[in-house]
Design a protein around this motif. Structure first.
Motif, PDB file in Angstrom:
ATOM      1  N   TYR A  37      38.762  24.980  44.794  1.00  0.00           N
ATOM      2  CA  TYR A  37      38.559  26.410  45.020  1.00  0.00           C
ATOM      3  C   TYR A  37      38.932  27.242  43.805  1.00  0.00           C
ATOM      4  CZ  TYR A  37      38.206  25.146  49.956  1.00  0.00           C
ATOM      5  OH  TYR A  37      37.831  24.597  51.147  1.00  0.00           O
ATOM      6  N   TYR A  38      39.825  26.726  42.955  1.00  0.00           N
ATOM      7  CA  TYR A  38      40.281  27.475  41.785  1.00  0.00           C
ATOM      8  C   TYR A  38      39.528  27.095  40.517  1.00  0.00           C
ATOM      9  CZ  TYR A  38      44.179  28.169  45.002  1.00  0.00           C
ATOM     10  OH  TYR A  38      44.941  28.471  46.102  1.00  0.00           O
ATOM     11  N   ARG A  39      38.972  25.882  40.495  1.00  0.00           N
ATOM     12  CA  ARG A  39      38.348  25.390  39.266  1.00  0.00           C
ATOM     13  C   ARG A  39      37.188  26.260  38.784  1.00  0.00           C
ATOM     14  NH1 ARG A  39      36.944  20.696  41.027  1.00  0.00           N
ATOM     15  NH2 ARG A  39      39.029  19.832  40.825  1.00  0.00           N
ATOM     16  N   PRO A  40      36.266  26.719  39.641  1.00  0.00           N
ATOM     17  CA  PRO A  40      35.157  27.546  39.133  1.00  0.00           C
ATOM     18  C   PRO A  40      35.627  28.820  38.442  1.00  0.00           C
ATOM     19  CG  PRO A  40      34.665  26.745  41.333  1.00  0.00           C
ATOM     20  CD  PRO A  40      36.096  26.413  41.074  1.00  0.00           C
ATOM     21  N   ASP A  41      36.650  29.479  38.989  1.00  0.00           N
ATOM     22  CA  ASP A  41      37.137  30.704  38.360  1.00  0.00           C
ATOM     23  C   ASP A  41      37.866  30.400  37.052  1.00  0.00           C
ATOM     24  OD1 ASP A  41      36.262  32.646  40.319  1.00  0.00           O
ATOM     25  OD2 ASP A  41      37.754  31.790  41.662  1.00  0.00           O
ATOM     26  N   ASP A  42      38.558  29.266  36.992  1.00  0.00           N
ATOM     27  CA  ASP A  42      39.165  28.863  35.718  1.00  0.00           C
ATOM     28  C   ASP A  42      38.080  28.639  34.668  1.00  0.00           C
ATOM     29  OD1 ASP A  42      41.642  28.984  36.833  1.00  0.00           O
ATOM     30  OD2 ASP A  42      41.850  26.827  37.166  1.00  0.00           O
ATOM     31  N   ARG A  43      37.022  27.964  35.069  1.00  0.00           N
ATOM     32  CA  ARG A  43      35.913  27.694  34.142  1.00  0.00           C
ATOM     33  C   ARG A  43      35.294  29.003  33.653  1.00  0.00           C
ATOM     34  NH1 ARG A  43      30.229  27.120  34.533  1.00  0.00           N
ATOM     35  NH2 ARG A  43      30.313  27.865  36.665  1.00  0.00           N
TER      36      ARG A  43
END
Length: 810
Positions: A677-683
């Motif tokens: 859930y957090y990885r796309p926003d980190d990317r």
């Protein structure tokens, strides 16, 4: 030759121009490749534009803001074919299975499909016959990589493999092999087997409206045929949904719609906005490079004024001069593109590693990069060269040759160049604000309260495998509680990283009118709240000393004759109209299970909102029912302390192998489960950082060129000022103030745009930071500092010049 002389005579301008174009083109290509990847899902399937997915949307009081359901009941396609006889459709049901390879067991994802799957999805087979591959009930189609993994270099056709799922061993014969799908697909097609259609007695939910059994796909000859069917779906729902919805107007509570397969990956508007934003960053970065070229080209136009005058005296026409300068712009862009491609090649592996992408460069072929680069060179070259070509070709020979100074474009030219710098820094400041907000939001999400303790928690996904019996599940929980370091273990039909339970009904307070708000129901075993570390806000947690707290689960409608205890989360208490958590404790509720069937509940506690899924979505109103007996779709959680996660996981796995040796153990920490859930926003944050840094860099290149041009033209003016008594500090303040004025004006553009964009982006998160002034002030101060460092050298050099030399400059 003319271009070579121009570039070699003015090397600084040449380097700045080519560098700006190279960086702009490299960033554009990187983000274009990412956008093409995200928008290219399922385009590898032949005739994908003819395939549509059916989804449902609860509406009216029952919806309570619930998102569309992207799965359907199993028998929907059968009922559709009953009315629309020429309809072509298929179903896909994904599930976890276990592949037996000799004495080894390996987890696999299995796709169960209708026998006509390849009629709807005409994927070519590299081995086997597509028409008969799924005709036999024991046929299986593999991807090339799956076939190699299972059988090595041996021809897989006709060979057998054993799959364990649905609590049984099934032997299949390989009847076909397809090529490996690309990475941008949502379909898991490693193992494709025929779907068994159950009877109503075997699976009552198969024909129950509103349930989520599988995904149904339809194929139409064109979009108008799809729209024609969709127009009839409301009436179809009214006729067939009455048995489950209890109304002859079923479309008023549940609406069926069709969605193009090619739009499924970005059907969430929030995801589509992110992809569009990245595309906009690429376009704006390229625009900055074009503006930078125009700015520098017009600034040094006066340096070529005599060349233009002489050419005109010798007979050159304005169209011929325009063609020459446009050609120079295209050639310069081509040189920048060549360097940009080199940067692109160097940076792409780093970007893939940092952002978790799998982008590849392919120059030739239908999706090759070379045509895009050629089009880019032409478009950027013409766009960047048009205005400077007009300026240069309009010089009048007599005025230029008679003048003692080279023309500089006058006040109008200065204003145009300052306007371009304002535009460059406006975009750069907006990028910087956006980047700081995105980074702050992603950091906030990782530290935000999720309503349970993420640390010291392991979730076991293999616990829900259909091959695990109810007795084995009970034994596992009991054995895990005895493992050293384990403090609690429990199961429920939801856990960190799981989607919410599909059991949701309308619930109301006793004495209030029906239907009441939609409430999600979670079924849990004893110790669920202790295991997950939920915070108790009011009341008491389920206790074995209270017999009404627990029951044995058989079906949702089996316990209608008794009053059962229920625990609410804060969202559910609020939805039911309780002002405070304490006010809900002890209150009776009526849960409408189906038309005419209801269950009486008593609230014994209110707990914090437990966020098991995306921080973008609000926590739904949820009620927790406690059971001691078995129920399907369970996810186990294990709380541990005093030891590291890997050691605990190894001990849990050892217990698992003794009780369920035929099913692979699959477990992760809660943090790992939530990471998706957090990885796309980190990317996206990393990509925006790249865009912001390079936007500021390109803006500084333009500012440096403009400062260099202006200081060169004002050398004599500075000499006169110093002769009349101006100090070096006075001159320095004058120059720096004038150089930084466009940067300050750029905030008038950047701040409103950044505020609107970031406010819109943050509304996509249920948990979010406050959009305070610190992000805007910080971006402004940062860009001012960078701009100051860019021009201070030029300003200091001119301010410290000896007046006598400055007066002899021209």
């Amino acid at each position: 030759m003319t271009l070579y002389r121009s570039l070699s005579r003015h090397r600084l301008y040449a380097v700045l121009n080519v560098f700006g174009l190279a960086v702009g083109i490299a960033v554009f290509l990187l983000l274009w490749l990412d956008v093409r990847f995200e928008t290219g899902f399922e385009r590898w399937i032949p005739h994908a534009d003819q395939i549509y997915e059916i989804n449902g949307q609860p509406i009216g009081p029952q919806s309570d803001g619930r998102p569309p359901i992207f799965a359907t009941m199993g028998g929907l396609l059968d009922e559709l074919r009953g009315e629309f006889t020429d309809l072509v459709g298929t179903r896909i049901s994904g599930g976890a299975g276990t592949l037996r390879l000799g004495s080894q067991f390996e987890p696999r994802t299995v796709s169960l499909v209708d026998k006509n799957f390849f009629d709807v999805f005409p994927i070519p087979l590299v081995e086997g016959n597509r028409a008969t591959a799924l005709a036999a009930p024991d046929g299986v189609v593999l991807t090339r990589s799956e076939a190699t993994r299972d059988f090595g270099s041996v021809d897989p056709l006709g060979r057998s493999l054993t799959l364990l799922f649905n609590r049984g061993d099934h032997v299949y014969r390989v009847t076909g092999v397809i090529a490996d799908p690309p990475t941008n697909t949502n379909l898991d097609l490693d193992l494709i087997i025929p779907l068994h259609i159950p009877t109503v007695a075997q699976d009552p939910a198969w024909y129950t409206w509103g349930t989520m059994e599988l995904t149904t796909y339809l194929r139409f000859p064109n979009a108008s045929a799809a729209r024609s069917l969709e127009a009839n779906l409301d009436g179809f729902t009214d006729r067939h949904g009455v048995r489950d919805f209890g109304t002859r107007h079923g479309h008023t509570v549940f609406r069926l719609r069709v969605a193009p397969l090619l739009s499924v990956h970005l059907r969430n508007p929030k995801d589509a906005i992110v992809v569009a934003s990245l595309g906009a960053v690429g376009v704006l970065t390229l625009l900055l490079a074009v503006v930078n070229y125009v700015n520098l080209a017009t600034a040094r136009a006066g340096l070529r004024a005599r060349e233009v005058a002489v050419r005109k005296v010798m007979g050159a026409t304005q169209p011929a001069l325009m063609a020459q300068f446009m050609g120079e712009a295209i050639a310069t862009t081509a040189l920048g593109a060549l360097i940009g491609l080199a940067l692109f090649e160097l940076v792409l592996p780093l970007l893939n590693a940092a952002a978790g992408l799998s982008l590849k460069i392919v120059y030739l072929g239908p999706s090759g990069l070379l045509p895009v680069v050629l089009a880019l060179v032409t478009t950027v070259g013409l766009s960047a060269g048009l205005y400077p070509a007009l300026i240069l070709s309009r010089y009048r020979p007599a005025a230029v040759l008679a003048s003692a100074r080279t023309p500089g474009g006058g006040r109008a030219g200065t204003r145009v160049r300052e306007g371009l710098v304002v535009l460059q820094f406006g975009v750069a400041i907006a990028f910087t604000v956006a980047t700081s907000v995105i980074l702050a939001q992603t950091q906030f999400l990782r530290q935000a309260d999720v309503g349970f303790r993420r640390e010291g928690l392991i979730t076991v996904k293999s616990f829900e495998d259909s091959a695990v019996t109810d007795a084995q599940r009970a034994s596992l929980l009991e054995a895990w509680r005895a493992v050293p370091g384990v403090t609690a273990a429990a199961a429920g039909d939801i856990g960190p990283g799981d989607e919410d339970s599909n059991w949701n009904t309308n619930t109301r307070r006793d004495g209030q009118p029906a239907p009441g708000p939609a409430i999600f129901y979670v079924r849990a075993t004893p110790g669920f709240f202790t295991t997950y570390g939920a915070r108790l806000l009011a009341g008491r947690l389920p206790d074995r000393n209270h017999g009404e707290d627990f029951s044995v689960f058989t079906s949702p409608t089996a316990a209608t004759g008794q009053v059962q205890s229920v625990v609410l989360n804060v969202a559910a208490a609020r939805a039911l109209g309780f002002a405070r958590p304490q006010a809900a404790v002890g209150q009776p509720l009526i849960n409408t299970l189906e038309p005419g069937v209801s269950q009486r509940l008593t609230v014994i506690a209110v707990v914090s909102d437990i966020r098991f899924r995306s921080p973008r979505d609000p926590v739904p109103p949820t009620a927790y029912l406690s059971y001691t007996g078995p129920f399907p779709q369970t996810s186990a959680g294990v709380r541990y302390s005093g030891t590291d996660s890997q050691a605990t996981m190894n001990r849990l796995q050892a217990v698992w192998r003794t009780i369920v040796p035929s099913v692979p153990f699959r477990a992760h920490t809660a943090k790992v489960n939530l990471e998706r859930y957090y990885r796309p926003d980190d990317r996206n944050g990393r990509l925006f950082v790249v865009g912001a840094v390079l936007a500021v860099a390109i803006g500084c290149v333009g500012l440096y060129g403009l400062a260099s041009f202006n200081t060169a033209r004002r050398t004599r003016e500075i000499g006169i000022r110093k002769t009349l008594g101006a100090s070096t500090a006075d001159v320095l303040r004058l120059l720096i103030g004038q150089f930084l004025r466009p940067v300050l004006l750029a905030n008038l553009i950047a701040w409103p745009l950044a505020w609107l964009a970031m406010r819109s982006w943050l509304t996509g998160f249920d948990q979010r930071i406050n959009l305070g002034p610190q992000y805007f002030l910080g971006a402004t101060l940062l860009t001012l500092l960078v701009a100051l460092l860019t021009v201070v050298g030029q300003a200091l050099r001119v301010a410290r010049a000896v007046p006598s030399k400055a007066l002899r400059y021209e």
